[in-house]
Design a protein around this motif. Structure first.
Motif, mmCIF file in Angstrom:
data_model
loop_
_atom_site.group_PDB
_atom_site.id
_atom_site.type_symbol
_atom_site.label_atom_id
_atom_site.label_comp_id
_atom_site.label_asym_id
_atom_site.label_seq_id
_atom_site.Cartn_x
_atom_site.Cartn_y
_atom_site.Cartn_z
ATOM 1 N N ALA A 1 0.836 -1.208 0.000
ATOM 2 C CA ALA A 1 0.000 0.000 0.000
ATOM 3 C C ALA A 1 0.866 1.252 0.000
ATOM 4 C CB ALA A 1 -0.926 -0.002 1.213
ATOM 5 N N ARG A 2 1.925 1.235 0.790
ATOM 6 C CA ARG A 2 2.832 2.387 0.815
ATOM 7 C C ARG A 2 3.543 2.539 -0.525
ATOM 8 N NH1 ARG A 2 4.903 1.191 7.029
ATOM 9 N NH2 ARG A 2 3.818 2.959 8.003
ATOM 10 N N GLY A 3 3.968 1.430 -1.116
ATOM 11 C CA GLY A 3 4.639 1.500 -2.406
ATOM 12 C C GLY A 3 3.728 1.961 -3.523
ATOM 13 N N PHE A 4 2.467 1.572 -3.459
ATOM 14 C CA PHE A 4 1.511 1.951 -4.500
ATOM 15 C C PHE A 4 1.125 3.419 -4.407
ATOM 16 C CE2 PHE A 4 -2.784 2.385 -6.250
ATOM 17 C CZ PHE A 4 -2.628 1.791 -7.500
ATOM 18 N N THR A 5 0.952 3.907 -3.181
ATOM 19 C CA THR A 5 0.490 5.290 -3.004
ATOM 20 C C THR A 5 1.620 6.304 -2.880
ATOM 21 O OG1 THR A 5 0.417 5.069 -0.585
ATOM 22 C CG2 THR A 5 -1.595 4.492 -1.803
ATOM 23 N N GLY A 6 2.805 5.837 -2.503
ATOM 24 C CA GLY A 6 3.905 6.751 -2.256
ATOM 25 C C GLY A 6 3.748 7.526 -0.956
ATOM 26 N N ARG A 7 2.941 7.010 -0.040
ATOM 27 C CA ARG A 7 2.692 7.663 1.243
ATOM 28 C C ARG A 7 3.188 6.771 2.379
ATOM 29 N NH1 ARG A 7 -3.716 9.061 0.106
ATOM 30 N NH2 ARG A 7 -3.422 10.369 -1.760
ATOM 31 N N ASP A 8 3.392 7.352 3.558
ATOM 32 C CA ASP A 8 3.934 6.608 4.692
ATOM 33 C C ASP A 8 2.924 6.262 5.772
ATOM 34 O OD1 ASP A 8 6.478 6.678 3.582
ATOM 35 O OD2 ASP A 8 7.046 8.509 4.656
ATOM 36 N N ALA A 9 1.925 7.106 5.986
ATOM 37 C CA ALA A 9 1.033 6.943 7.135
ATOM 38 C C ALA A 9 0.045 5.799 6.922
ATOM 39 C CB ALA A 9 0.262 8.236 7.393
ATOM 40 N N ILE A 10 -0.210 5.066 7.993
ATOM 41 C CA ILE A 10 -1.250 4.033 7.962
ATOM 42 C C ILE A 10 -2.203 4.269 9.129
ATOM 43 C CG2 ILE A 10 0.270 2.365 6.852
ATOM 44 C CD1 ILE A 10 0.409 0.880 9.543
ATOM 45 N N VAL A 11 -3.431 3.790 8.975
ATOM 46 C CA VAL A 11 -4.450 3.907 10.015
ATOM 47 C C VAL A 11 -4.878 2.515 10.438
ATOM 48 C CG1 VAL A 11 -6.746 4.778 10.602
ATOM 49 C CG2 VAL A 11 -5.283 6.087 9.044
ATOM 50 N N LYS A 12 -4.893 2.270 11.744
ATOM 51 C CA LYS A 12 -5.458 1.049 12.292
ATOM 52 C C LYS A 12 -6.390 1.412 13.431
ATOM 53 C CE LYS A 12 -3.171 -1.772 14.944
ATOM 54 N NZ LYS A 12 -3.806 -1.614 16.292
ATOM 55 N N PHE A 13 -7.040 0.398 14.016
ATOM 56 C CA PHE A 13 -8.046 0.662 15.033
ATOM 57 C C PHE A 13 -7.731 -0.087 16.323
ATOM 58 C CE2 PHE A 13 -9.826 1.421 10.915
ATOM 59 C CZ PHE A 13 -10.386 2.684 11.073
ATOM 60 N N GLU A 14 -7.936 0.614 17.437
ATOM 61 C CA GLU A 14 -7.639 0.045 18.741
ATOM 62 C C GLU A 14 -8.406 -1.259 18.944
ATOM 63 O OE1 GLU A 14 -7.444 1.574 23.385
ATOM 64 O OE2 GLU A 14 -8.961 2.406 22.035
ATOM 65 N N GLY A 15 -7.676 -2.302 19.314
ATOM 66 C CA GLY A 15 -8.295 -3.597 19.548
ATOM 67 C C GLY A 15 -8.202 -4.547 18.379
ATOM 68 N N CYS A 16 -7.922 -4.036 17.173
ATOM 69 C CA CYS A 16 -7.724 -4.910 16.015
ATOM 70 C C CYS A 16 -6.276 -5.394 16.003
ATOM 71 C CB CYS A 16 -8.034 -4.176 14.713
ATOM 72 S SG CYS A 16 -9.787 -3.887 14.421
ATOM 73 N N TYR A 17 -6.080 -6.653 15.681
ATOM 74 C CA TYR A 17 -4.739 -7.241 15.642
ATOM 75 C C TYR A 17 -4.448 -7.691 14.213
ATOM 76 C CZ TYR A 17 -0.841 -10.420 16.607
ATOM 77 O OH TYR A 17 0.382 -11.047 16.610
#
Length: 429
Positions: free
Chosen positions: A127-143
């Motif tokens: 995803a980072r390579g495709f978009t050229g962006r660094d930030a990711i979003v995840k959700f508390e409690g998800c593993y």
């Protein structure tokens, strides 16, 4: 000379950290001695002392047709006669890729790997390579596995990047991960409004299985899909648990939503170490050897794992498989609720397909804070009351449970009988 679980645990702790090779197995949340399993068949596991348990973890999800299914074990035995590993392509890998692409609505191409952690880590890199962006979003409690970028907790405010939740995770790496509240539409809208152009991907379990069973709402998932599309971010669904577990087409079938990438594992390996990540063909084309995003693995597409997985995928495609599995799970859930009600114990359940959760509460949890507020002492007492009566539940209130096609009326009735006695114990205080 017989051996006890306590003796094995004492021995294990001398050479294995904590005596286990994955933390939840240590029984730290519930207390007591872990059961060291000797063998399993159908819906049952038998420990080193010869005690038999009705199993509701199913190796944490993979054993959807039951333990040691003859067609799965026969496929592995046949594959083993041809060698345990090649480190080269096989026709069987193509069969599996074609099956996954046929069954998973959002998957046009797929790469096989060896673990869910590896698949999640690789999907984020892609995803980072495709978009050229660094930030990711995840959700508390998800593993999503124990990759460094994912062992992160929320920062000091909504729009601050995260902090490491594990030793050994560099703060400079964790700062690229934003952690939000599951099922909170306002938070994700605010984040994208402020930082949408920075976000490479949003990774989420459509139905969480590592803070117990908590389903994302339809409205929340639809908003995630719309925001990712609007801002050019990748929507990554972690279906390691839900894939082929809640429905033949996974949670994508349940919700009618197409993510850009999907992380899979557990069921597709039939109990062997196998996982995968896949998605849109234009995204997957960025992966080596075609593109610049590197990913490799000596044991990826291991022939024994693929043989087990393909045998299980054939079994779950039999007519009526998921209808029967869902009916069994529902019978268990309704029975547990009725038993709790008889004894005045606050209790509710939720389930989808062969995956379920139960909660000592009058309302279903919506996110991690809801689960964190639960009474762990009540869960511990219930867990041991069930274990003592031959029912093996997850040794943590933050884990989902799993029913297999091998569970029948005999096992469900025995479980409900044990539960009736366990709830009676809780009611007595």
């Amino acid at each position: 000379m017989s051996i006890t679980n306590q003796q094995l645990f004492d021995r294990a702790q001398r050479t294995i950290p904590g005596g286990v090779n994955s933390p939840v197995r240590a029984f730290r949340q519930v207390g007591g001695v872990p059961r060291f399993i000797d063998r399993a068949e159908g819906p049952y596991m038998i420990d080193a002392e010869g005690t038999r348990y009705i199993d509701y973890i199913g190796s944490w999800g993979p054993m959807i047709v039951g333990h040691a299914h003859p067609e799965v074990t026969a496929a592995v035995q046949k594959a083993a006669t041809r060698s345990l590993s090649f480190g080269a392509p096989t026709a069987d890998e193509i069969d599996m890729a074609e099956a996954i692409c046929k069954l998973m609505p959002a998957v046009e191409q797929v790469r096989l790997v060896s673990s869910g952690t590896e698949a999640g880590m690789s999907a984020i890199r892609l995803a980072r390579g495709f978009t050229g962006r660094d930030a990711i979003v995840k959700f508390e409690g998800c593993y999503h596995g124990h990759a460094d970028s994912l062992l992160v907790k929320a920062g000091s405010g909504l729009l601050t990047f995260g902090n490491p939740s594990s030793g050994g995770v560099p703060a400079d790496l964790a700062k690229h991960t934003l952690v939000l509240e599951f099922n909170n539409i306002a938070q994700i809208e605010e984040l994208f409004a402020k930082r949408g152009s920075e976000i490479a991907c949003v990774i989420v379990e459509p139905i969480a299985g590592n803070m117990n069973f908590i389903r994302g709402t339809q409205a929340w998932h639809q908003r995630l899909r719309a925001l990712c599309t609007e801002h050019g971010a990748m929507l990554v669904w972690d279906e390691v648990m839900t894939g082929f577990r809640v429905a033949l087409g996974g949670a994508q079938q349940v919700y009618g939503i197409r993510p850009d990438m999907v992380v899979m594992g557990k069921v597709i390996g039939g109990g062997m170490p196998l996982a995968a990540f896949g998605g849109r063909a234009d995204v997957m084309a960025k992966l080596s050897p075609l593109g610049s995003v590197y990913q490799a693995g000596t044991l990826s597409g291991n022939p024994l794992a693929v043989a087990a997985g393909m045998a299980q995928l054939r079994l779950i495609q039999q007519p009526g498989f998921y209808e029967r599995l869902s009916a069994t799970t529902q019978k268990l859930m309704r029975g547990l609720e009725a038993a709790a009600a008889r004894h005045g114990v606050p209790f509710c359940t939720d389930s989808e397909g062969g995956m379920f959760g139960f909660y000592f509460s009058t309302r279903l949890p919506q996110n991690y804070p809801d689960m964190a507020d639960a009474d762990v002492e009540v869960f511990k007492r219930f867990f041991h009351a069930m274990l003592d009566r031959g029912v093996y539940l997850a040794p943590s209130m933050f884990e989902a449970g799993f029913v297999s096609a091998a569970h029948g009326d005999v096992e469900i009735e025995a479980t409900l009988s044990a539960a009736d006695a366990a709830f009676a114990e809780l009611a007595r205080g």
